[in-house]
Design a protein around this motif. Structure first.
Motif, PDB file in Angstrom:
ATOM      1  N   ALA A  98       0.826  -1.202   0.000  1.00 11.56           N
ATOM      2  CA  ALA A  98       0.000   0.000   0.000  1.00 11.56           C
ATOM      3  C   ALA A  98       0.866   1.261   0.000  1.00 11.56           C
ATOM      4  CB  ALA A  98      -0.931  -0.002   1.208  1.00 11.56           C
ATOM      5  N   SER A  99       1.952   1.238   0.757  1.00 17.61           N
ATOM      6  CA  SER A  99       2.846   2.399   0.795  1.00 17.61           C
ATOM      7  C   SER A  99       3.457   2.669  -0.575  1.00 17.61           C
ATOM      8  CB  SER A  99       3.958   2.169   1.825  1.00 17.61           C
ATOM      9  OG  SER A  99       3.423   2.086   3.130  1.00 17.61           O
ATOM     10  N   MET A 100       3.829   1.600  -1.273  1.00 22.76           N
ATOM     11  CA  MET A 100       4.367   1.770  -2.620  1.00 22.76           C
ATOM     12  C   MET A 100       3.341   2.424  -3.529  1.00 22.76           C
ATOM     13  SD  MET A 100       4.093   0.336  -5.901  1.00 22.76           S
ATOM     14  CE  MET A 100       3.597  -1.372  -5.743  1.00 22.76           C
ATOM     15  N   LEU A 101       2.096   1.988  -3.441  1.00 20.59           N
ATOM     16  CA  LEU A 101       1.041   2.540  -4.287  1.00 20.59           C
ATOM     17  C   LEU A 101       0.738   3.992  -3.932  1.00 20.59           C
ATOM     18  CD1 LEU A 101      -1.310  -0.583  -4.248  1.00 20.59           C
ATOM     19  CD2 LEU A 101       0.006   0.236  -6.205  1.00 20.59           C
ATOM     20  N   VAL A 102       0.737   4.303  -2.647  1.00 22.16           N
ATOM     21  CA  VAL A 102       0.500   5.686  -2.212  1.00 22.16           C
ATOM     22  C   VAL A 102       1.585   6.606  -2.748  1.00 22.16           C
ATOM     23  CG1 VAL A 102       0.482   7.209  -0.192  1.00 22.16           C
ATOM     24  CG2 VAL A 102      -0.847   5.097  -0.169  1.00 22.16           C
ATOM     25  N   ASN A 103       2.812   6.125  -2.790  1.00 24.47           N
ATOM     26  CA  ASN A 103       3.914   6.919  -3.339  1.00 24.47           C
ATOM     27  C   ASN A 103       3.748   7.178  -4.829  1.00 24.47           C
ATOM     28  OD1 ASN A 103       5.226   7.138  -0.862  1.00 24.47           O
ATOM     29  ND2 ASN A 103       6.468   5.305  -1.189  1.00 24.47           N
ATOM     30  N   GLN A 104       2.857   6.419  -5.465  1.00 22.22           N
ATOM     31  CA  GLN A 104       2.519   6.637  -6.870  1.00 22.22           C
ATOM     32  C   GLN A 104       1.267   7.507  -7.011  1.00 22.22           C
ATOM     33  OE1 GLN A 104       4.477   5.284  -9.498  1.00 22.22           O
ATOM     34  NE2 GLN A 104       5.813   4.918  -7.736  1.00 22.22           N
ATOM     35  N   SER A 105       0.905   8.182  -5.921  1.00 22.02           N
ATOM     36  CA  SER A 105      -0.284   9.054  -5.888  1.00 22.02           C
ATOM     37  C   SER A 105      -1.571   8.283  -6.164  1.00 22.02           C
ATOM     38  CB  SER A 105      -0.137  10.226  -6.892  1.00 22.02           C
ATOM     39  OG  SER A 105       0.933  11.053  -6.528  1.00 22.02           O
ATOM     40  N   LEU A 106      -1.679   7.131  -5.537  1.00 27.34           N
ATOM     41  CA  LEU A 106      -2.886   6.314  -5.653  1.00 27.34           C
ATOM     42  C   LEU A 106      -3.534   6.197  -4.278  1.00 27.34           C
ATOM     43  CD1 LEU A 106      -1.288   3.544  -7.875  1.00 27.34           C
ATOM     44  CD2 LEU A 106      -2.945   5.244  -8.641  1.00 27.34           C
ATOM     45  N   PHE A 107      -4.848   6.310  -4.235  1.00 26.65           N
ATOM     46  CA  PHE A 107      -5.598   6.157  -2.989  1.00 26.65           C
ATOM     47  C   PHE A 107      -5.917   4.667  -2.824  1.00 26.65           C
ATOM     48  CE2 PHE A 107      -8.260   8.397   0.216  1.00 26.65           C
ATOM     49  CZ  PHE A 107      -8.859   7.286   0.781  1.00 26.65           C
ATOM     50  N   VAL A 108      -5.442   4.068  -1.739  1.00 25.02           N
ATOM     51  CA  VAL A 108      -5.580   2.631  -1.526  1.00 25.02           C
ATOM     52  C   VAL A 108      -6.582   2.383  -0.410  1.00 25.02           C
ATOM     53  CG1 VAL A 108      -4.360   0.477  -1.035  1.00 25.02           C
ATOM     54  CG2 VAL A 108      -3.172   2.350  -2.212  1.00 25.02           C
ATOM     55  N   PHE A 109      -7.460   1.418  -0.615  1.00 23.36           N
ATOM     56  CA  PHE A 109      -8.421   1.064   0.423  1.00 23.36           C
ATOM     57  C   PHE A 109      -8.612  -0.452   0.462  1.00 23.36           C
ATOM     58  CE2 PHE A 109     -10.926   1.526  -3.388  1.00 23.36           C
ATOM     59  CZ  PHE A 109     -12.018   0.656  -3.282  1.00 23.36           C
ATOM     60  N   SER A 110      -9.031  -0.944   1.618  1.00 23.41           N
ATOM     61  CA  SER A 110      -9.223  -2.375   1.802  1.00 23.41           C
ATOM     62  C   SER A 110     -10.077  -2.603   3.043  1.00 23.41           C
ATOM     63  CB  SER A 110      -7.864  -3.081   1.963  1.00 23.41           C
ATOM     64  OG  SER A 110      -8.010  -4.491   2.004  1.00 23.41           O
ATOM     65  N   HIS A 111     -10.572  -3.815   3.204  1.00 20.33           N
ATOM     66  CA  HIS A 111     -11.264  -4.204   4.431  1.00 20.33           C
ATOM     67  C   HIS A 111     -10.959  -5.660   4.740  1.00 20.33           C
ATOM     68  CE1 HIS A 111     -14.325  -5.347   1.326  1.00 20.33           C
ATOM     69  NE2 HIS A 111     -14.498  -6.396   2.128  1.00 20.33           N
ATOM     70  N   ASP A 112     -11.098  -6.006   5.999  1.00 16.51           N
ATOM     71  CA  ASP A 112     -10.935  -7.393   6.417  1.00 16.51           C
ATOM     72  C   ASP A 112     -12.242  -8.128   6.134  1.00 16.51           C
ATOM     73  OD1 ASP A 112      -8.520  -6.488   7.342  1.00 16.51           O
ATOM     74  OD2 ASP A 112      -9.042  -6.595   9.473  1.00 16.51           O
ATOM     75  N   HIS A 113     -12.166  -9.200   5.358  1.00 17.76           N
ATOM     76  CA  HIS A 113     -13.378  -9.929   4.993  1.00 17.76           C
ATOM     77  C   HIS A 113     -14.140 -10.380   6.231  1.00 17.76           C
ATOM     78  CE1 HIS A 113     -12.039  -9.868   0.925  1.00 17.76           C
ATOM     79  NE2 HIS A 113     -11.045 -10.705   1.109  1.00 17.76           N
ATOM     80  N   GLY A 114     -15.446 -10.287   6.169  1.00 11.57           N
ATOM     81  CA  GLY A 114     -16.298 -10.804   7.234  1.00 11.57           C
ATOM     82  C   GLY A 114     -16.964 -12.087   6.785  1.00 11.57           C
ATOM     83  N   VAL A 115     -17.995 -12.497   7.513  1.00 13.28           N
ATOM     84  CA  VAL A 115     -18.775 -13.675   7.141  1.00 13.28           C
ATOM     85  C   VAL A 115     -20.228 -13.394   7.458  1.00 13.28           C
ATOM     86  CG1 VAL A 115     -16.884 -15.241   7.694  1.00 13.28           C
ATOM     87  CG2 VAL A 115     -18.597 -14.772   9.420  1.00 13.28           C
ATOM     88  N   MET A 116     -21.092 -14.273   7.030  1.00 13.70           N
ATOM     89  CA  MET A 116     -22.484 -14.162   7.453  1.00 13.70           C
ATOM     90  C   MET A 116     -22.578 -14.552   8.917  1.00 13.70           C
ATOM     91  SD  MET A 116     -24.743 -15.453   4.218  1.00 13.70           S
ATOM     92  CE  MET A 116     -26.223 -14.729   4.878  1.00 13.70           C
ATOM     93  N   GLY A 117     -23.422 -13.871   9.669  1.00 16.25           N
ATOM     94  CA  GLY A 117     -23.400 -13.985  11.114  1.00 16.25           C
ATOM     95  C   GLY A 117     -24.068 -15.198  11.705  1.00 16.25           C
ATOM     96  N   ARG A 118     -24.655 -16.055  10.921  1.00 14.85           N
ATOM     97  CA  ARG A 118     -25.324 -17.200  11.516  1.00 14.85           C
ATOM     98  C   ARG A 118     -24.395 -18.413  11.532  1.00 14.85           C
ATOM     99  NH1 ARG A 118     -27.598 -17.075   6.339  1.00 14.85           N
ATOM    100  NH2 ARG A 118     -27.424 -19.010   5.162  1.00 14.85           N
ATOM    101  N   ALA A 119     -24.568 -19.249  12.506  1.00  5.98           N
ATOM    102  CA  ALA A 119     -23.740 -20.434  12.637  1.00  5.98           C
ATOM    103  C   ALA A 119     -24.286 -21.571  11.799  1.00  5.98           C
ATOM    104  CB  ALA A 119     -23.682 -20.874  14.108  1.00  5.98           C
ATOM    105  N   VAL A 120     -23.393 -22.445  11.391  1.00  6.04           N
ATOM    106  CA  VAL A 120     -23.820 -23.686  10.746  1.00  6.04           C
ATOM    107  C   VAL A 120     -24.310 -24.622  11.838  1.00  6.04           C
ATOM    108  CG1 VAL A 120     -23.073 -25.646   9.370  1.00  6.04           C
ATOM    109  CG2 VAL A 120     -22.123 -23.384   8.934  1.00  6.04           C
ATOM    110  N   PRO A 121     -25.487 -25.234  11.715  1.00  5.33           N
ATOM    111  CA  PRO A 121     -26.007 -26.102  12.771  1.00  5.33           C
ATOM    112  C   PRO A 121     -25.032 -27.216  13.114  1.00  5.33           C
ATOM    113  CG  PRO A 121     -27.683 -25.679  11.120  1.00  5.33           C
ATOM    114  CD  PRO A 121     -26.396 -25.129  10.568  1.00  5.33           C
TER     115      PRO A 121
END
Length: 354
Positions: free
Chosen positions: A62-85
């Motif tokens: 991400a730092s390399m990309l920012v140095n190229q004047s690029l806006f970088v974004f990301s998120h930590d993947h989640g899951v569906m909130g219900r449990a498997v029986p």
């Protein structure tokens, strides 16, 4: 008596109100990271991480990309909130004989290291950790499209905040599989994709019909059964990278569950016939010594994609995380990404003149 609404906390106990995040359509809180350049951004780059890792694993990239004047974004993947029986005991006993035959190539079956099946109470599922700092149980999702849907939601948010800027995807491993579905769903929104060791096809050992059959059968009977672990030594030839991964509390170090393996199998099975529909510009990079994601998948995607603007680079002798390989490899990967993006974007000088 009016009850005070309980404050939402990350799995690490930090209040989400003090952190960058968004709430997906299931009501789950997903932790986000944003890296903003000091100059006006030339484009947006969304990093789509792989299974068991998190957005913080990409700080250097991400730092390399920012140095190229690029806006970088990301998120930590989640899951569906219900449990498997939780499966009934008799179902567990009925398929016990399959467990002794079953091996999954993500890791190797080793006596004493892998549980025969999970005994966790499904009611406790939300007390465990999702990817990184997002809610949910690690490596447990009922439908692969949850990952795709959440990425599209985040992209829509960024389109509102930064209208008119092109959006590129930079995806690794399972993130590459997510990115394929994202660009097929929204080709008009994605200006290009950069794939690092994408998950497109299974290793031949994993794709044996009896193993696929066992995975799908066990998914219905004992979805929380552990089937194997990822061996960290195959991530990179750089020993410091392996040590950092092993010490990273936000990364997943446990066993893959058969339910998650089945979700991946279904997503992979559906992608090959979709590859000819891809028209988005692509840069694909893969190490030919990668034991976690089959290099043949990258070659297949390059051959079948309808994109007229596509590049494939195979790195000889390299492992899975090309962006965290030996220093000379990382330098070559970074230079290739930079030149590929620069050929498709206005320069910083041109942006300032506008």
């Amino acid at each position: 008596m009016i009850q005070k609404k309980q404050e939402r906390l990350t799995p690490q106990g930090l209040p989400y109100k003090n952190l960058e995040h968004f709430v997906n359509v299931d009501g789950e809180y997903l932790f986000c990271r944003y890296w903003e350049p000091s100059s006006p951004p030339r484009a947006l780059v969304m990093i789509v991480h792989g299974a068991g890792e998190h957005s913080g694993s990409y700080m250097n990239l991400a730092s390399m990309l920012v140095n190229q004047s690029l806006f970088v974004f990301s998120h930590d993947h989640g899951v569906m909130g219900r449990a498997v029986p939780k499966p009934r005991c008799d179902a567990t006993q009925q398929c016990a004989f399959l467990v002794h035959l079953y091996k999954f190539r993500v890791g190797e079956w080793r006596s004493g290291r892998v549980e025969p099946y999970s005994t966790r109470d499904p009611g406790s599922i939300l007390t465990t950790v999702g990817h990184g700092q997002s809610e949910g149980q690690r490596l447990n999702v009922s439908n692969f499209q949850v990952y795709v849907r959440d990425c599209l939601q985040h992209i829509d948010m960024m389109k509102v905040r930064h209208p008119g800027l092109k959006i590129f995807l930079l995806a690794h491993s399972m993130g590459g599989l997510i990115a394929i579905y994202v660009m097929l769903d929204r080709p008009q929104d994605i200006a290009g994709t950069i794939h690092i060791a994408p998950l497109v096809t299974l290793n031949p050992e994993s794709a044996k019909p009896w193993k696929v059959f066992c995975t799908k059968l066990l998914c219905h009977l004992v979805p929380n059964m552990s089937v194997g672990t990822m061996e960290p030594q195959w991530l990179s030839r750089d020993k410091n990278v392996i040590a950092s991964f092993n010490a990273d509390a936000l990364s997943y170090h446990g066993a893959m569950k058969v339910g998650f393996a089945a979700v991946l199998l279904n997503a992979i099975a559906g992608v090959e016939h979709l590859l000819p529909k891809i028209t988005t510009p692509m840069l694909i990079m893969h190490g030919d010594a990668d034991k976690l994601c089959n290099v043949n998948g990258s070659q297949l995607m390059y051959e079948l994609a309808a994109s007229t603007d596509k590049t494939l680079k195979i790195f000889e002798g390299c492992f899975h995380q090309l962006h965290m390989e030996l220093p000379e490899v990382v330098t070559e990967v970074y230079e290739l990404i930079q030149s590929w993006l620069n050929e498709r974007l206005p320069s910083t000088k041109e942006m300032c003149q506008d």
